[in-house]
Design a protein around this motif. Structure first.
Motif, short mmCIF file in Angstrom:
data_model
loop_
_atom_site.label_atom_id
_atom_site.label_comp_id
_atom_site.label_asym_id
_atom_site.label_seq_id
_atom_site.Cartn_x
_atom_site.Cartn_y
_atom_site.Cartn_z
N LEU A 107 31.91 34.34 31.46
CA LEU A 107 32.37 35.31 32.44
C LEU A 107 31.45 35.37 33.66
CD1 LEU A 107 33.59 38.21 30.14
CD2 LEU A 107 34.96 36.54 31.38
N SER A 108 30.14 35.34 33.43
CA SER A 108 29.22 35.39 34.57
C SER A 108 29.34 34.15 35.42
CB SER A 108 27.77 35.49 34.10
OG SER A 108 27.56 36.65 33.40
N LEU A 109 29.48 33.02 34.77
CA LEU A 109 29.54 31.77 35.51
C LEU A 109 30.77 31.70 36.40
CD1 LEU A 109 28.18 29.01 33.15
CD2 LEU A 109 27.19 29.91 35.24
N ILE A 110 31.88 32.24 35.89
CA ILE A 110 33.08 32.20 36.72
C ILE A 110 32.80 32.87 38.06
CG2 ILE A 110 35.48 32.91 36.91
CD1 ILE A 110 35.67 32.91 33.92
N ASP A 111 32.23 34.08 37.99
CA ASP A 111 31.89 34.80 39.22
C ASP A 111 30.96 34.00 40.10
OD1 ASP A 111 33.32 37.04 38.98
OD2 ASP A 111 31.74 38.28 38.11
N ASN A 112 29.92 33.50 39.47
CA ASN A 112 28.89 32.75 40.19
C ASN A 112 29.51 31.55 40.90
OD1 ASN A 112 26.42 30.44 39.53
ND2 ASN A 112 25.94 32.25 40.73
N ASN A 120 40.17 35.51 43.54
CA ASN A 120 39.14 35.41 42.51
C ASN A 120 39.61 35.94 41.16
OD1 ASN A 120 37.44 34.35 44.31
ND2 ASN A 120 35.96 36.04 44.38
N GLY A 121 40.24 37.11 41.21
CA GLY A 121 40.69 37.72 39.96
C GLY A 121 41.67 36.82 39.23
N ALA A 122 42.51 36.13 39.97
CA ALA A 122 43.49 35.25 39.33
C ALA A 122 42.78 34.07 38.65
CB ALA A 122 44.48 34.74 40.37
N ILE A 123 41.80 33.50 39.35
CA ILE A 123 41.06 32.38 38.77
C ILE A 123 40.36 32.83 37.49
CG2 ILE A 123 39.30 30.65 39.22
CD1 ILE A 123 41.13 30.27 41.38
N GLN A 124 39.72 33.99 37.58
CA GLN A 124 39.09 34.54 36.39
C GLN A 124 40.07 34.65 35.25
OE1 GLN A 124 37.60 38.31 37.52
NE2 GLN A 124 35.65 37.52 38.30
N GLY A 125 41.22 35.24 35.55
CA GLY A 125 42.22 35.43 34.50
C GLY A 125 42.62 34.12 33.87
N VAL A 126 42.87 33.12 34.73
CA VAL A 126 43.30 31.83 34.20
C VAL A 126 42.20 31.22 33.33
CG1 VAL A 126 43.87 29.47 34.85
CG2 VAL A 126 44.89 31.38 36.08
N ILE A 127 40.97 31.31 33.78
CA ILE A 127 39.90 30.68 33.00
C ILE A 127 39.69 31.39 31.67
CG2 ILE A 127 37.44 30.13 32.96
CD1 ILE A 127 37.56 29.56 35.87
N ILE A 128 39.78 32.72 31.69
CA ILE A 128 39.64 33.45 30.42
C ILE A 128 40.70 32.98 29.44
CG2 ILE A 128 39.92 35.72 29.35
CD1 ILE A 128 38.65 36.94 31.80
N ILE A 129 41.93 32.89 29.92
CA ILE A 129 42.99 32.47 29.01
C ILE A 129 42.75 31.04 28.55
CG2 ILE A 129 45.46 32.00 28.84
CD1 ILE A 129 45.97 34.34 30.67
N LEU A 130 42.37 30.17 29.49
CA LEU A 130 42.15 28.77 29.11
C LEU A 130 41.03 28.66 28.08
CD1 LEU A 130 42.45 26.72 32.42
CD2 LEU A 130 44.00 26.81 30.47
N MET A 137 46.55 40.44 33.73
CA MET A 137 46.22 41.62 34.54
C MET A 137 45.45 41.21 35.78
SD MET A 137 43.94 44.79 33.18
CE MET A 137 42.39 45.19 33.94
N GLY A 138 44.42 40.38 35.58
CA GLY A 138 43.64 39.91 36.71
C GLY A 138 44.49 39.07 37.66
N ILE A 139 45.36 38.27 37.07
CA ILE A 139 46.17 37.37 37.88
C ILE A 139 47.13 38.15 38.78
CG2 ILE A 139 47.94 35.56 37.77
CD1 ILE A 139 46.53 34.55 35.22
#
Ligand SMILES: Nc1ncnc2c1ncn2[C@@H]1O[C@H](COP(=O)(O)OP(=O)(O)OP(=O)(O)O)[C@@H](O)[C@H]1O
Ligand SMILES: Nc1ncnc2c1ncn2[C@@H]1O[C@H](COP(=O)(O)OP(=O)(O)OP(=O)(O)O)[C@@H](O)[C@H]1O
Ligand SMILES: [Mg+2]
Ligand SMILES: [Mg+2]
Lengths: 332, 505, 295, 332
Positions: free
Chosen positions: A292-297, A310-320, D142-144
């Protein structure tokens, strides 16, 4: 009741694959980061990422126990804000009599630890003794702590006295052998947490309680006490995280720790702990936190996407990250 | 009696990971015939049945339906073909009512909505067929195990199956309920249903089966008409040795040894009141009674597992108070639950974690000594003959009997001086039963005190030195010596004007 | 109308970041003070965490408290326009603060902040400090129209000056977020001449990150909104904080007070009062320093 | 899995007491409101409270099904924001060609419904077919959605064309026989939901799936399809809620629908549905929604507490409402 026919891979007889999932996701992120920016692997950046992961990380270790024992805690973010506010108020109030020095810092730390444990015990008491759904209890206390800190701060920001802040600052920014304190404390928390989870009686009892509380009860596990302890422990760790947090900016406000709870829970689950309880792994949680930290970074280090996304990318990576884990499991 | 096979297996093998548990099994089910599939715990009976019903795919081999090869891609196809299975494990949703469970997956509708009235009426009828008195709107989680089983049977009967597969349906049933079930089985058989059935109670097998197939270690070792094989021969074919002396010799009871456990005025609110008894060193005390007579609850209350009060409890002559399970264990008192699925074992954990859970303090101070645990598991596997494909497997994947053995091993980890076992041999094969009886007797001879709660009359009579009989939560009689007979026990258990909610065990 | 109690509703966003906290403080303080001064005025104060909740609050004030006047600082302009319009149509006095409604002429009194002006003043200051141009990074607020207006104002002010925005991310008007963003900017860019933090809360996080990294290339950080700690640093001549740009949270107090006056007297208080954004420098800092405010 | 031995009262054979809990809490709130303010029971106030409860209420009805079937959906709030944004963009874009009139409103509604169903199906697909923890899936989406709406709005606010808004407004503010449309739609949703939950085979399948998915699977219930349908249905209802929402505010932004998910889940649980699945009641959810709306409404009726403490009062009342229910249950 048995699961073999539906999901042949769900059992944990071949852990190697489910273990691989989060690790692979982490490695992929590291590679992407390195490719995108040369400074990504610099000591400074690594230190930054690790140090800022420490708050959520320390909390997420505690959350791993709560979830493993079949619970949940949505209040940690506002609990952290409240404890930070309390700590600042107490330290500012004690300043005239105690003066700047180690004692007042220790006082602040003691306040944080005690407040954390009490807050955790309150959650635990409501969940175990009164038998209320953890989701509701901690949603309630989340609102309560958040309100209290806003009220303490009169809607604004509580700031540590400037002199005190300067004195306290090294607790976030300094360390030993070039490793800063938050990283050291985080690492210690993780090591102790991992040992407690996988090798201690308490860890076993948590897993048993989360897996089937009736069986645990019949096996002489004090189910309520185990649950209560997980909440108290989480509270304690929120206190510890706050001790690291306050010296960083020396302030607390209504916006401190917002959404930390979701981030902590997400880290725990990405790490492979089962949300319904019965199985948890602390080292997985660490990987979840780092992901999670790295995604932001990485998003901050590149200009590839609109910041709105950004939020969308985060969401996609979490799911992936979690798909990777499940796919690996399914094959295993 | 017999026609062409309705459903058959040809050379079916089944592997779980690297472990092959069925090695080329063939068998045939014919319309109007009851086939009994028997074998030791872990022989592969449940696996065979699941393959037949389409719950699990075979690794190799063929399934023939009316002579045609079929593969059941989904459960639905199995049902479509009229194959219905009653699982060894309960297959009911606990939070739903009896009626909702019976019609689950094939609800009756009137237009868009459920036809609740009709379903309730039919449920009543199905339950009446098996003489089960529960109300259709009761939540399944509130039923006793035997009622759950009867609901399960009612659910299966309601589907008008061509093939009915029953995996140990009688393990939790009383004698009377078993007779009701068998009446239904005979009726279905006469109307042309093919029935496959398994049980570890060989008397039942002789009574109901037309043919008997014996599995040993995943292979068929005997197949023939039931009339041609005696119970002893069945046991021998299953176990590979003679098991005629099921119960160990009782000691001569002239020496009255000291009292290990003295209980006076034990009350368990809602279940039992005023229970008092003595347990002597070296004694096996049987507890008999009707289902619902409060045996389980009384002993759970004694061990601090549920709220209870007692005027006086003495262990080894000293008065003790037991308010939580830990207190009981501290005094060397340990209880083995009758419900291994819900109260006994963590099904999604491994053997090692389950074995040591209750006595974790023995395995290291703060940290657990994994190696000591592994050693304990080795020992338990050897002592109790637990057959697991792999040591690391989930306990939920063990065969039912092997789970029961593991449960017994788990309880023994805490080294109790006084052991209370509740239905200790449910689902256990006859060979292992003999071992367990010998084991319990040996414990007693070594100076332990044993209490055996059992709904199997023969077990109580064969094993116990003295027998307590409970009726409606009260002690009805204490029997010893020649007084221990089926007739006396039943008489005391029923009493005069027995509560109609209790049934003959 | 003497003797009769008149009710003034005040609807503002909740204290979710520093500036809003200051604004909440001023609102509460003013309400308390005016209730003393005007015994026949009754105030209803509601804080909302999102536009929907704010609409609810306004509806409640109309339906259950019979308000005679409404002072509203809209969470967002568009969603609040119809409900405020409904209040105005019901005959109540309407004072709008800070963010204008999407339809003109609804309000009786408009105490306006100047968001584009805020960005422009900030931009002009940057240009004045870096006549030869340079590389700056920008931290933005929570994605909202306000933030867009400020950033646009800023961008047009620096256009053609040789100042280049080399990076821009959302710090969400939050100290922690801006600390993280600034840390990452520092890893990413080897040369940053100045930072427009666009808000004093964010400036706190930015300064901490710069301090920790020990970077010398950054000449100054420009925050905004006039947080007292920052004003103090300006006053003391701190090199890193040479100036600040006002966006006073006390404008809510002005609005409430003027509304109260309008309710209790016949003084003409309607119209538009724009509270411009002013540059604070060491020279004039003293007059913007309110040590008692929480912000 | 059975709870009777640990908590003898938890079973539901005596529903009267567990039913009473939320109802009593609601009545207490109504009494308090009436005592505090004479206008509390006025038609205008009741209409306001009911109409604004409609958004969360309609969503919470869908959430009841998802939770009953053993799922969870954290994405509903941002899904609503996204759908609202999409609807506004489509309607604004169609305005030049279609002009103001019923057709364009119908187009907007169709967009909302279709988008809702698709979004729900996406969640459902990830949860069922890919077998990912619902918490993670919906945290991700949600983020997406939240990002997407921010991006669509370019960080600002998406607003419906003013003329269109005026034309569309009656959908929120008007109604029949003095009952406004949101209340009517909410009532219809509840009635249909209650019937589906308690009288249709789908409702039973949801309960069975949530109670024990293996049993449901063995009983020929298509577990995956049931779960998928609950998510799709929730998506549809989010669409319906959005149709009511857009005419109210005429705009959508990144702050639309924030925290609706927690409010909806809280309403469901306060109403007596079990978070782990297996049992749900739609009418209870309605009571939960009304309790939550009334807390806000009552806090606006009085000046007794500092607005900073509103969150604390909410938290306390939520916990109390559930304690009431559990206490009552325990006695029952
Ligand atoms: N899903 C599974 N994964 C791994 N091993 C399994 C699984 N299911 C069954 N087994 C193994 O297959 C073997 C046969 O089990 P099965 O349940 O068919 O025995 P059984 O004859 O029914 O025994 P019992 O009389 O105890 O019920 C056992 O060793 C069991 O551990
Ligand atoms: N939902 C339940 N709540 C409380 N007790 C239950 C529940 N289900 C079962 N029991 C208890 O557990 C026992 C089930 O065990 P079983 O049907 O084998 O009877 P039993 O053990 O022979 O009866 P007993 O031990 O009372 O003589 C029942 O006596 C019943 O009282
Ligand atoms: Mg079996
Ligand atoms: Mg029993």
């Amino acid at each position: 009741m048995t699961t073999e026919t539906l999901n042949p891979g769900k059992g944990r007889t071949l852990p190697s694959m489910s273990v691989l999932g989060p690790v692979v996701a982490l490695v992929v992120l590291l590679v992407i980061g390195t490719l995108l920016n040369a400074n990504f692997l610099s000591a400074a950046n690594i230190t930054n990422v690790l140090a800022r992961s420490a708050f959520i990380g320390i909390i997420a270790v505690g959350m791993t126990f709560v979830i493993t024992a079949g619970g949940l805690d949505l209040s940690v973010g506002s609990m952290a804000a409240f404890i930070a506010g309390l700590m600042i108020i107490v330290m500012n109030a004690a300043l005239p009599s105690m003066g700047i020095g180690i004692p007042i810092i220790l006082l602040g730390m003691a306040v944080a630890i005690v407040a954390g444990i009490l807050a955790g015990l309150l959650n635990g008491f409501l969940v175990t003794t009164l038998g209320i759904e953890a989701f509701i209890v901690t949603l309630g206390t989340m609102g309560i702590y958040r309100s209290l800190v806003t009220w303490l701060a009169d809607g604004g920001t509580l700031s540590l006295d400037f002199g005190l802040r300067t004195f306290y600052r090294p607790v976030y920014f300094d360390g030993i052998l070039g490793i800063s304190w938050p990283i050291i404390v985080f690492a210690l928390t993780v090591i102790v947490g991992e040992i407690v989870m996988s090798r201690s009686h308490f860890g076993r009892h948590c897993a048993a309680t989360g897996s089937n509380e009736h069986v645990a009860h019949y096996s002489n596990v004090n189910v309520n006490r185990t649950r209560l302890l997980t909440y108290a422990m989480l509270g304690l760790l929120v206190g510890v995280a706050t001790i690291m947090y306050v010296p960083r900016l020396g302030s607390a406000s209504a916006s401190t720790g917002v959404l930390w709870e979701l981030e902590a829970i997400a880290a725990v689950i990405i790490g492979g702990t089962i949300l319904k309880g019965g199985f948890g792994r602390v080292w997985g949680t660490v990987i979840g936190v780092l992901i999670l930290s790295l995604i932001d970074n990485i998003l901050n280090l590149t200009d590839l996407v609109s910041p709105y996304l950004n939020g969308a990318i985060q969401g996609v990576i979490i799911i992936l990250a979690v798909i990777l884990q499940r796919e690996a499991k399914a094959k295993g | 009696m017999s026609g062409s096979p309705v459903l058959a297996l040809r050379d079916v093998t089944k592997s779980f990971g690297p472990v092959e548990v069925l090695h080329g099994v063939s068998l045939e089910l014919r319309a109007g015939e009851v086939l009994a599939l028997i074998g030791e715990n872990g022989a592969g009976k449940s696996t065979t049945m699941k393959i037949l019903a389409g719950y699990q795919p075979a690794t190799s081999g063929k399934i023939l339906l009316d002579g045609e090869e079929v593969t059941f891609d989904s459960l639905h196809e199995g049902e479509e073909a009229g194959i219905v299975m009653i699982h060894q494990e309960f297959n009911l949703a606990e939070q739903l009512t009896v009626e909702q469970n019976i019609f689950l997956g094939r609800e009756l509708r009137r237009g868009w909505l459920l036809d609740k009235a009709r379903m309730r009426r039919l449920t009543r009828e199905y339950l009446d067929r098996v003489n089960c008195k529960v109300h259709p709107d009761t939540l399944v989680s509130r039923l006793s195990n035997s009622d759950k089983q009867m609901v399960e049977i009612a659910k299966a009967l309601s589907r008008n199956a061509r093939v009915l597969i029953m995996d140990e349906p009688t393990a939790v049933l009383t004698g009377a309920e078993t007779r009701i079930l068998f009446d239904q089985v005979r009726a279905m058989k006469n109307s042309g249903t093919a029935i496959l059935f398994t049980s570890h109670k060989l008397g039942e097998v002789s009574e109901i089966a037309d043919r008997v197939t014996v599995l040993r270690d995943g292979s068929v070792v005997h197949d023939g008409p039931a009339v041609e094989i005696s119970e002893d021969a069945m046991a021998t074919a299953m176990v590979g040795r003679d098991v005629s002396d099921l119960y160990p010799e009782k000691p001569a009871d002239d020496v009255q040894s000291d009292v290990m456990l003295r209980v006076r005025g034990l009350d368990v609110p809602g279940h039992a009141a005023g229970i008092g008894f003595d347990l002597h060193r070296g004694e096996i005390l049987g507890v008999a009674g009707l289902i619902g007579s409060g045996r389980t609850e009384a002993m759970e209350g004694l061990c601090g597992l549920r709220p209870a009060r007692a005027e006086r409890v003495e262990i080894g002559g000293d008065p003790v108070t037991i308010s939580k399970p830990g207190d009981a264990l501290d005094h060397g008192l340990c209880y083995l639950t009758e419900d291994r699925k819900l109260r006994g074992l963590l099904l999604d954990k491994g053997l090692r974690e389950n074995l040591t859970l209750q006595a974790l303090h023995k395995f290291g101070g703060y940290l657990i000594d994994r190696r000591a645990e592994e050693r304990a598991l080795d020992q338990a596997i050897a002592d109790f003959d637990i057959r697991a494909g792999q040591r690391s497997m989930r306990v939920g994947n063990l065969s039912g009997g092997n789970q029961q053995k593991l449960l017994l091993a788990k309880v023994m980890q805490s080294e109790p001086r006084i052991l209370i076992v509740d239905e200790p041999t449910r689902g256990i094969d006859i060979g292992t039963k003999q071992q367990i009886y010998t084991f319990l007797r040996k414990l007693a001879d070594d100076g332990h005190g044993i209490i055996v709660i059992s709904s199997e009359m023969q077990e109580v009579i064969g094993l116990a030195d003295r027998v307590l009989v409970l009726r409606s939560g009260r002690l009805a009689a204490t029997l010893d010596g020649d007084a221990i007979s089926e007739d006396t026990i039943v008489r005391h258990a029923m009493g005069v004007g027995a509560d109609s909610s209790e049934r003959v065990a | 109308q003497d003797g009769e109690t008149r009710v003034i509703g005040v609807s503002i966003p909740a204290a979710t970041h520093g500036w809003a906290g200051g604004m909440n403080f001023h609102a509460q303080e003013t309400v308390e003070r005016l209730e003393e001064v005007y015994p026949n005025l009754d105030f209803v104060l509601a804080t909302a965490s999102d536009p929907g909740k704010q609409v609810n609050d306004i509806e409640d004030m109309v339906a259950t408290r019979n308000i005679d006047a409404l002072v509203v600082l809209p969470f967002e302009s568009d969603p609040l326009t119809p409900p405020v319009q409904a209040v105005a149509e019901s005959g109540a006095w309407v004072t709008v603060v800070d963010r204008g409604l999407s339809v003109e002429g609804i309000e009786d009194l408009y105490v306006a902040g100047d968001n584009p002006g805020f960005g422009r003043v900030s931009g002009e200051y940057m240009v004045s400090q870096m006549p030869d141009g340079g590389n700056i990074v920008v931290l933005r607020g929570i994605p909202t129209t306000i933030d867009n207006e400020r950033v646009e104002g800023f961008q047009s002010a620096i256009e053609g000056s040789g100042i280049e925005i080399i990076d821009m991310e959302h710090g969400n008007w939050n100290r922690d977020d801006s600390f993280n963003v600034m840390q990452d900017f520092l890893s990413k860019h080897d040369q940053i001449d100045a930072v427009w933090a666009s808000d004093d809360d964010m400036a706190v996080g930015v300064l901490a990150a710069i301090d920790a990294a020990g970077r010398e290339d950054i000449q100054f950080v420009l925050g905004g909104a006039g947080m007292k700690e920052m004003v103090q640093r300006v006053m003391e001549g701190d090199d890193m904080i040479p100036a600040d740009v006002t966006y006073p949270p006390s404008m809510i107090a002005t609005a409430i007070e003027m509304t109260a006056v309008g309710m209790t007297s016949n003084a003409p208080v309607s119209g538009t009062f724009t509270i411009g954004s002013v540059l604070i420098t060491q020279e004039n800092a003293e007059q913007f320093y309110y040590p008692d405010s929480p912000f």
